[in-house]
Motif scaffolding. Structure first.
Motif, PDB file in Angstrom:
ATOM      1  N   ARG A  13     -11.349  -0.811  -2.106  1.00  0.00           N
ATOM      2  CA  ARG A  13     -10.890  -2.188  -2.079  1.00  0.00           C
ATOM      3  C   ARG A  13      -9.420  -2.174  -1.688  1.00  0.00           C
ATOM      4  NH1 ARG A  13     -14.869  -5.381  -4.315  1.00  0.00           N
ATOM      5  NH2 ARG A  13     -13.515  -7.215  -4.141  1.00  0.00           N
ATOM      6  N   CYS A  14      -9.035  -3.140  -0.903  1.00  0.00           N
ATOM      7  CA  CYS A  14      -7.677  -3.189  -0.386  1.00  0.00           C
ATOM      8  C   CYS A  14      -6.669  -3.317  -1.533  1.00  0.00           C
ATOM      9  CB  CYS A  14      -7.525  -4.370   0.573  1.00  0.00           C
ATOM     10  SG  CYS A  14      -5.840  -4.626   1.169  1.00  0.00           S
ATOM     11  N   VAL A  24      -6.443  -0.214   2.643  1.00  0.00           N
ATOM     12  CA  VAL A  24      -5.540  -1.302   3.012  1.00  0.00           C
ATOM     13  C   VAL A  24      -6.170  -1.987   4.220  1.00  0.00           C
ATOM     14  CG1 VAL A  24      -3.196  -1.977   3.631  1.00  0.00           C
ATOM     15  CG2 VAL A  24      -3.548   0.072   2.250  1.00  0.00           C
ATOM     16  N   CYS A  25      -6.498  -3.252   4.089  1.00  0.00           N
ATOM     17  CA  CYS A  25      -7.186  -3.967   5.166  1.00  0.00           C
ATOM     18  C   CYS A  25      -6.230  -4.197   6.338  1.00  0.00           C
ATOM     19  CB  CYS A  25      -7.725  -5.292   4.652  1.00  0.00           C
ATOM     20  SG  CYS A  25      -6.460  -6.553   4.327  1.00  0.00           S
ATOM     21  N   CYS A  28      -3.365  -6.715   5.620  1.00  0.00           N
ATOM     22  CA  CYS A  28      -2.324  -6.198   4.734  1.00  0.00           C
ATOM     23  C   CYS A  28      -1.561  -5.029   5.368  1.00  0.00           C
ATOM     24  CB  CYS A  28      -2.930  -5.782   3.397  1.00  0.00           C
ATOM     25  SG  CYS A  28      -3.488  -7.198   2.397  1.00  0.00           S
ATOM     26  N   THR A  29      -2.235  -4.268   6.243  1.00  0.00           N
ATOM     27  CA  THR A  29      -1.537  -3.212   6.975  1.00  0.00           C
ATOM     28  C   THR A  29      -0.452  -3.816   7.856  1.00  0.00           C
ATOM     29  OG1 THR A  29      -3.435  -1.715   6.972  1.00  0.00           O
ATOM     30  CG2 THR A  29      -1.798  -1.386   8.694  1.00  0.00           C
ATOM     31  N   THR A  64       0.786  -2.882  -2.854  1.00  0.00           N
ATOM     32  CA  THR A  64       0.338  -1.567  -2.387  1.00  0.00           C
ATOM     33  C   THR A  64       1.254  -0.462  -2.901  1.00  0.00           C
ATOM     34  OG1 THR A  64      -0.602  -2.588  -0.406  1.00  0.00           O
ATOM     35  CG2 THR A  64      -0.272  -0.209  -0.354  1.00  0.00           C
TER      36      THR A  64
END
Length: 231
Positions: A13-14, A24-25, A28-29, A64
């Motif tokens: 999961r992100c 990290v999706c 979000c990246t 993150t």
């Protein structure tokens, strides 16, 4: 069960938004990579190198980084190192780099089970080399004495807490420094810059050993009160 092991055996999961499917999706990246730029704290402590960061310490980037440092999600080191590598490349402007990680407090390493900044630095150097960019890591800084947790301290308290806290490790001083300085700039590496006290103290220790430190890079920069949210 350790969080790092769960990341290996369960669908990821992100860390930034909790969406299923990736550590990290993509959205979000993109937020984590942000826009590498020079972001100096105001006021800046004396001796602080020019500081570059990937993004501001907010949103998906903040979540993150916390998941990696404090919640045991060590698999996040690789996507975070990618953002750090991009920032180092932007800061160095095409030159080879020698990356010097700022060491974590001994108590923090014991609590976390690893040194997060050193790991990120080594992975970021690997990313740069894979892209054909000359990069080395010099693990030459050591803690001279213990320091208190910086959380909740103001700029003056942080500076006092870190005064003379770092030194160049035994065996890396004097003529030896020329063997790891490389052809390009020496770049200090940390995860977050808030007041700049940690990086200024690390730079002081290196300068005392005869090393010029023009640059520092971090994943994120904490925004001060009243500062715009734009990069």
């Amino acid at each position: 069960m350790p969080t790092a092991l769960l990341d290996l055996i369960l669908p990821p999961r992100c860390a930034g938004c909790d969406a299923p499917g990736a550590l990290v999706c993509p959205r979000c990246t993109a937020e984590l990579h942000g826009e590498p730029a020079c972001r100096m704290p105001t006021p800046s402590p004396p001796g602080l190198p020019e500081c570059w960061s990937a993004t501001g310490y907010a949103g998906a980037a903040r979540r993150t980084i916390i998941a990696y440092k404090e919640r045991g999600r060590t698999a996040l080191a690789r996507p975070l190192a990618g953002a750090l590598a991009l920032t180092a490349a932007a800061a160095a402007g095409g030159r080879p780099v020698t990356l010097v990680p700022v060491p974590s407090a001994r108590s923090a390493v014991r609590r976390r089970g690893h040194d997060p900044v050193t790991r990120l630095t080594e992975l970021a150097a690997g990313c740069l080399r894979a892209a054909g960019w000359p990069a080395t890591v010099a693990r030459v800084l050591a803690q001279r004495r213990g320091v208190a947790d910086q959380a909740g301290l103001n700029s003056l308290q942080r500076a006092a807490n870190l005064a003379l806290a770092f030194e160049v490790a035994a065996g890396r001083k004097g003529p030896a420094v020329s063997s790891w300085g490389g052809a390009g700039p020496v770049v200090l590496v940390d995860d977050i810059i808030t007041t700049g006290s940690t990086l200024a103290e690390a730079a002081r220790a290196l300068r005392e050993a005869g090393v010029t430190v023009p640059l520092a890079v971090t994943l994120a920069a904490t925004r001060r009160k009243g500062e715009s949210s734009s990069p």
